[in-house]
Design a protein around this motif. Structure first.
Motif, PDB file in Angstrom:
ATOM      1  N   THR A 186       0.887  -1.162   0.000  1.00 22.89           N
ATOM      2  CA  THR A 186       0.000   0.000   0.000  1.00 22.89           C
ATOM      3  C   THR A 186       0.924   1.211   0.000  1.00 22.89           C
ATOM      4  OG1 THR A 186      -0.177  -0.098   2.416  1.00 22.89           O
ATOM      5  CG2 THR A 186      -1.884  -1.177   1.134  1.00 22.89           C
ATOM      6  N   ARG A 187       0.848   2.065   0.996  1.00 25.37           N
ATOM      7  CA  ARG A 187       1.825   3.132   1.071  1.00 25.37           C
ATOM      8  C   ARG A 187       3.186   2.530   1.389  1.00 25.37           C
ATOM      9  NH1 ARG A 187      -1.490   7.833   4.370  1.00 25.37           N
ATOM     10  NH2 ARG A 187      -2.951   8.297   2.695  1.00 25.37           N
ATOM     11  N   PRO A 188       4.285   3.067   0.833  1.00 27.31           N
ATOM     12  CA  PRO A 188       4.351   4.364   0.184  1.00 27.31           C
ATOM     13  C   PRO A 188       4.057   4.386  -1.309  1.00 27.31           C
ATOM     14  CG  PRO A 188       6.527   3.446   0.366  1.00 27.31           C
ATOM     15  CD  PRO A 188       5.600   2.468   1.012  1.00 27.31           C
TER      16      PRO A 188
ATOM     17  N   CYS B  44       1.019   3.202  -2.906  1.00 29.69           N
ATOM     18  CA  CYS B  44      -0.366   3.060  -3.339  1.00 29.69           C
ATOM     19  C   CYS B  44      -1.283   3.841  -2.425  1.00 29.69           C
ATOM     20  CB  CYS B  44      -0.760   1.581  -3.340  1.00 29.69           C
ATOM     21  SG  CYS B  44      -2.501   1.274  -3.687  1.00 29.69           S
ATOM     22  N   MET B  45      -2.181   4.606  -3.001  1.00 29.74           N
ATOM     23  CA  MET B  45      -3.187   5.320  -2.222  1.00 29.74           C
ATOM     24  C   MET B  45      -4.172   4.316  -1.620  1.00 29.74           C
ATOM     25  SD  MET B  45      -3.940   8.596  -4.688  1.00 29.74           S
ATOM     26  CE  MET B  45      -4.084   7.616  -6.172  1.00 29.74           C
TER      27      MET B  45
ATOM     28  N   LYS C 259      -3.292  -4.559  -4.617  1.00 33.65           N
ATOM     29  CA  LYS C 259      -2.243  -3.567  -4.442  1.00 33.65           C
ATOM     30  C   LYS C 259      -1.037  -3.918  -5.318  1.00 33.65           C
ATOM     31  CE  LYS C 259      -4.845  -1.820  -1.204  1.00 33.65           C
ATOM     32  NZ  LYS C 259      -5.694  -0.647  -1.503  1.00 33.65           N
TER      33      LYS C 259
ATOM     34  N   ASP D  79       0.815   6.512  -5.592  1.00 31.75           N
ATOM     35  CA  ASP D  79       0.781   7.661  -4.689  1.00 31.75           C
ATOM     36  C   ASP D  79       2.216   8.008  -4.332  1.00 31.75           C
ATOM     37  OD1 ASP D  79      -0.041   9.626  -2.988  1.00 31.75           O
ATOM     38  OD2 ASP D  79      -0.552   8.282  -1.341  1.00 31.75           O
TER      39      ASP D  79
ATOM     40  N   ASP E  56       3.029  11.190  -1.162  1.00 32.98           N
ATOM     41  CA  ASP E  56       2.601  10.989   0.219  1.00 32.98           C
ATOM     42  C   ASP E  56       3.124   9.643   0.699  1.00 32.98           C
ATOM     43  OD1 ASP E  56       1.426  11.319   2.641  1.00 32.98           O
ATOM     44  OD2 ASP E  56      -0.580  10.766   2.000  1.00 32.98           O
ATOM     45  N   SER E  57       4.454   9.542   0.804  1.00 29.71           N
ATOM     46  CA  SER E  57       5.074   8.230   0.973  1.00 29.71           C
ATOM     47  C   SER E  57       5.698   8.123   2.355  1.00 29.71           C
ATOM     48  CB  SER E  57       6.147   8.020  -0.089  1.00 29.71           C
ATOM     49  OG  SER E  57       7.054   9.106  -0.076  1.00 29.71           O
TER      50      SER E  57
ATOM     51  N   LYS F 183       3.699   8.887  11.604  1.00 34.03           N
ATOM     52  CA  LYS F 183       3.811   9.145  10.174  1.00 34.03           C
ATOM     53  C   LYS F 183       5.206   9.575   9.733  1.00 34.03           C
ATOM     54  CE  LYS F 183      -0.966  10.185   8.953  1.00 34.03           C
ATOM     55  NZ  LYS F 183      -1.845  11.118   8.231  1.00 34.03           N
TER      56      LYS F 183
END
Length: 314
Positions: A121-123, A125-126, A137, A153, A156-157, A169
């Motif tokens: 997912t992150r960093p 994939c939103m 994913k 994404d 926003d990683s 975070k």
């Protein structure tokens, strides 16, 4: 998200053997800017350094134009993406046209990028954390996957194994981000200027004769660093994922330096400082406890110095 099979590869191909259909332009990638200026020395004192990985994520967006009443309107839509462990694998053949190429480079150091069964997912994939559809994913596929629906994404990683487990975070990660807009009409190596979205804190600490010195960031609920009594003088640099999304953005980071005394009968003391975080900068804390004893107040020789040099990995 959709993945390419050979039959779907009419306008997209790897270098190593997918049949090309129509007039296609071969594209490879080169990274410039902050990324090539970093000198890395393996941190042999930390176990994670031996297994540190580098991940390259590249998003390709296609630019088209539609007619509107006042002329033309620019339309940007996803075309393909890929996550790679070796940038040499990032080869693609594209039709002539205009494209936006965006890239994210993550260097694992102390934290490990979180995945489940190889899906991220992150960093990359939103959509936040994993859900029942986690197999949708992306994976480190070492090839480009054509899709006009799914986009990485890239900026926003900030999520890793540690941050997911703790809700924090800000991870100990290097990340580099860059984007460029190109009109393709001939074979080309795409150069992307990569800006480093990380900062460092260097701690130079002479330990106390009792108790523990801790450096905390209340905004993120974590202890950055601690030194106990009788330790040798400690000098250590840590690299963190800067909580920034724009190149020139800054962030006011509240730091608490706490002296937890060695006895419940002795009072704790703390000093608070705020430092303005910029990407690719190093902040130095000098904490000297040599002249302190258990009866003195907490009047430390503390300073935070912003250096103008790029971060180097000691």
């Amino acid at each position: 998200m959709s993945a390419c099979t050979n039959s779907e590869f009419e306008n997209l191909s790897k270098e190593n053997g997918v049949e090309q259909i129509g007039s296609l332009i071969n594209v490879s990638f080169d990274f410039t800017g902050d990324y090539v200026d970093i000198t890395e020395t393996p941190l042999t004192s930390r176990a994670f350094a031996e297994n540190a990985k580098t991940f390259y994520a590249i998003q390709i967006d296609e630019i088209t134009y539609v007619k509107v009443m006042k002329g033309e309107e620019k339309v940007v839509k996803h075309y393909a993406y890929g996550i790679f462990s070796d940038i040499k694998n990032a080869r693609v053949s594209l039709p002539e046209g205009e494209y936006i190429f965006s890239a994210l480079i993550i260097e694992e150091r102390e934290d490990t990028i979180f995945s489940r069964d190889g899906h991220y997912t992150r960093p990359f994939c939103m959509g936040g954390l994993f859900d029942s559809d986690y197999l949708e994913k992306p994976i480190v596929s070492e090839e480009f996957i054509k899709t006009d629906e799914f986009g990485l994404d890239l900026i926003d990683s900030d999520f890793t194994q540690e941050t997911i487990n703790s809700g924090i975070k800000m991870a100990r990660l290097d990340r580099y981000y860059g984007t460029t807009e190109v009109e393709l009409d001939d074979e080309e190596q795409i150069s992307i200027d990569m800006d480093r979205y990380a900062f460092a804190i260097t701690y130079n600490v002479t330990p106390p004769i009792d108790g523990t010195i801790k450096i905390k960031a209340p905004d993120f609920g974590r202890t950055f660093y601690e030194v106990e009594k009788d330790d040798n003088q400690v000098s250590q640099q840590y690299i963190y994922n800067a909580p920034l999304k724009e190149k020139d953005e800054t962030y006011d980071l509240n730091i608490v330096i706490l002296w937890e005394r060695g006895s419940d009968e002795l009072e704790e003391y703390k000093v608070e400082k705020t430092i303005k975080i910029e990407r690719n900068k190093n902040y130095i804390f000098n904490i000297d406890m040599n002249s302190r004893d258990s009866e003195q107040t907490f009047d430390l020789n503390v300073n935070a110095t912003l250096t103008d040099e790029s971060i180097t990995i000691d």
